[in-house]
Design a protein around this motif. Structure first.
Motif, PDB file in Angstrom:
ATOM      1  N   ASP A 130       0.871  -1.169   0.000  1.00 12.43           N
ATOM      2  CA  ASP A 130       0.000   0.000   0.000  1.00 12.43           C
ATOM      3  C   ASP A 130       0.908   1.219   0.000  1.00 12.43           C
ATOM      4  OD1 ASP A 130      -1.858   1.961   0.320  1.00 12.43           O
ATOM      5  OD2 ASP A 130      -2.601   1.259   2.256  1.00 12.43           O
ATOM      6  N   GLN A 131       1.003   1.878  -1.145  1.00 12.92           N
ATOM      7  CA  GLN A 131       1.934   2.998  -1.275  1.00 12.92           C
ATOM      8  C   GLN A 131       1.546   4.190  -0.415  1.00 12.92           C
ATOM      9  OE1 GLN A 131       1.985   2.278  -5.775  1.00 12.92           O
ATOM     10  NE2 GLN A 131       3.753   3.581  -5.437  1.00 12.92           N
ATOM     11  N   THR A 132       0.333   4.201   0.123  1.00 12.52           N
ATOM     12  CA  THR A 132      -0.058   5.300   1.003  1.00 12.52           C
ATOM     13  C   THR A 132       0.492   5.107   2.407  1.00 12.52           C
ATOM     14  OG1 THR A 132      -2.141   4.211   1.591  1.00 12.52           O
ATOM     15  CG2 THR A 132      -2.175   5.717  -0.308  1.00 12.52           C
ATOM     16  N   CYS A 133       1.073   3.937   2.695  1.00 12.67           N
ATOM     17  CA  CYS A 133       1.643   3.649   4.018  1.00 12.67           C
ATOM     18  C   CYS A 133       3.165   3.723   4.030  1.00 12.67           C
ATOM     19  CB  CYS A 133       1.236   2.256   4.483  1.00 12.67           C
ATOM     20  SG  CYS A 133      -0.521   2.082   4.750  1.00 12.67           S
ATOM     21  N   ILE A 134       3.810   3.579   2.884  1.00 10.24           N
ATOM     22  CA  ILE A 134       5.263   3.492   2.797  1.00 10.24           C
ATOM     23  C   ILE A 134       5.867   4.886   2.672  1.00 10.24           C
ATOM     24  CG2 ILE A 134       7.188   2.606   1.416  1.00 10.24           C
ATOM     25  CD1 ILE A 134       5.641   0.416   2.785  1.00 10.24           C
ATOM     26  N   GLU A 135       6.955   5.127   3.419  1.00  6.04           N
ATOM     27  CA  GLU A 135       7.669   6.398   3.328  1.00  6.04           C
ATOM     28  C   GLU A 135       9.171   6.132   3.326  1.00  6.04           C
ATOM     29  OE1 GLU A 135       7.801  10.762   5.445  1.00  6.04           O
ATOM     30  OE2 GLU A 135       7.041   9.077   6.599  1.00  6.04           O
ATOM     31  N   VAL A 136       9.893   6.740   2.382  1.00  7.98           N
ATOM     32  CA  VAL A 136      11.356   6.628   2.331  1.00  7.98           C
ATOM     33  C   VAL A 136      11.914   7.530   3.422  1.00  7.98           C
ATOM     34  CG1 VAL A 136      13.425   7.037   0.954  1.00  7.98           C
ATOM     35  CG2 VAL A 136      11.378   6.123  -0.135  1.00  7.98           C
ATOM     36  N   ILE A 137      12.688   6.927   4.353  1.00  7.71           N
ATOM     37  CA  ILE A 137      13.247   7.702   5.469  1.00  7.71           C
ATOM     38  C   ILE A 137      14.759   7.857   5.374  1.00  7.71           C
ATOM     39  CG2 ILE A 137      11.373   7.168   7.071  1.00  7.71           C
ATOM     40  CD1 ILE A 137      13.225   5.039   8.315  1.00  7.71           C
ATOM     41  N   GLY A 138      15.364   7.245   4.377  1.00 11.05           N
ATOM     42  CA  GLY A 138      16.807   7.344   4.193  1.00 11.05           C
ATOM     43  C   GLY A 138      17.290   6.247   3.274  1.00 11.05           C
ATOM     44  N   ASN A 139      18.605   6.028   3.279  1.00 12.44           N
ATOM     45  CA  ASN A 139      19.168   4.931   2.500  1.00 12.44           C
ATOM     46  C   ASN A 139      20.351   4.335   3.255  1.00 12.44           C
ATOM     47  OD1 ASN A 139      21.711   6.259   1.571  1.00 12.44           O
ATOM     48  ND2 ASN A 139      20.253   7.620   0.558  1.00 12.44           N
ATOM     49  N   ILE A 140      20.795   3.181   2.825  1.00 14.54           N
ATOM     50  CA  ILE A 140      21.825   2.447   3.563  1.00 14.54           C
ATOM     51  C   ILE A 140      23.199   3.092   3.447  1.00 14.54           C
ATOM     52  CG2 ILE A 140      20.594   0.252   3.452  1.00 14.54           C
ATOM     53  CD1 ILE A 140      22.429  -0.586   1.172  1.00 14.54           C
ATOM     54  N   TYR A 141      23.365   4.045   2.543  1.00 13.65           N
ATOM     55  CA  TYR A 141      24.666   4.692   2.334  1.00 13.65           C
ATOM     56  C   TYR A 141      24.811   5.958   3.200  1.00 13.65           C
ATOM     57  CZ  TYR A 141      23.697   1.722  -1.594  1.00 13.65           C
ATOM     58  OH  TYR A 141      23.302   0.661  -2.361  1.00 13.65           O
ATOM     59  N   ASP A 142      23.774   6.783   3.222  1.00 17.92           N
ATOM     60  CA  ASP A 142      23.815   8.035   3.972  1.00 17.92           C
ATOM     61  C   ASP A 142      23.363   7.878   5.418  1.00 17.92           C
ATOM     62  OD1 ASP A 142      24.685   9.412   1.741  1.00 17.92           O
ATOM     63  OD2 ASP A 142      22.673  10.043   1.152  1.00 17.92           O
ATOM     64  N   ASN A 143      22.558   6.874   5.688  1.00 18.11           N
ATOM     65  CA  ASN A 143      21.955   6.706   7.012  1.00 18.11           C
ATOM     66  C   ASN A 143      22.215   5.325   7.589  1.00 18.11           C
ATOM     67  OD1 ASN A 143      19.766   8.151   4.988  1.00 18.11           O
ATOM     68  ND2 ASN A 143      20.212   9.348   6.806  1.00 18.11           N
ATOM     69  N   PRO A 144      23.474   4.921   7.765  1.00 24.03           N
ATOM     70  CA  PRO A 144      23.742   3.577   8.292  1.00 24.03           C
ATOM     71  C   PRO A 144      23.221   3.364   9.712  1.00 24.03           C
ATOM     72  CG  PRO A 144      25.768   4.848   8.183  1.00 24.03           C
ATOM     73  CD  PRO A 144      24.708   5.660   7.525  1.00 24.03           C
TER      74      PRO A 144
END
Length: 148
Positions: A130-144
């Motif tokens: 459900d794309q209305t529930c998912i939020e990108v909060i970072g990535n594995i490179y910048d936010n380990p």
């Protein structure tokens, strides 16, 4: 048809860039060179210039930072790439490419996914999330730190 797009961190300044992935070598057309040929990774994109005099830009990127666009966006309209950390379903998940498809799971968060049917992960397709529930909060490179 889905958009084929890659992103990567530039070697020279660490800035994220999006475009087409180009893999070449540093041979420079020297057929009898004895130097070891080194693989080169670049992101190619069109850059608009002054007076409509744009051109193609080829930027060297860090190979480990390269990720492909999944074709999906989060609830804020942000594109979801391989290597992104997403929040949703009361958990955090890492987007990865496994077994020929994009997957969401927390195997990079310290938990091992037993199968694609495990509650800790699954296929990343529009019909399964459900794309209305998912939020990108970072990535594995910048936010380990988000991986812990």
């Amino acid at each position: 048809m889905r958009e084929i797009l890659f992103r990567g961190k530039r070697v020279n300044n660490g800035e994220w860039i999006q475009g087409s992935l180009v893999m070449t070598d540093d041979n420079y057309n020297e057929p009898f060179s004895r130097k070891k040929i080194k693989q080169k990774y670049q992101i190619c994109n069109y850059v608009a210039g002054d007076w409509s005099l744009g051109g193609w830009s080829f930027d060297d990127v860090i190979p480990e930072s390269i990720g492909q666009f999944t074709g999906l966006t989060d609830k804020n309209g942000k594109k979801i790439f391989e290597g992104d950390i997403c929040s949703g379903y009361k958990c955090q998940y890492v987007i990865s490419f496994k077994n020929g498809c994009f997957m969401w799971g927390n195997d990079l968060l310290g938990f091992e996914i037993q199968s694609e049917y495990d509650v800790n992960g699954g296929w990343l397709v529009e019909s399964t999330i459900d794309q209305t529930c998912i939020e990108v909060i970072g990535n594995i490179y910048d936010n380990p730190k988000l991986l812990k």
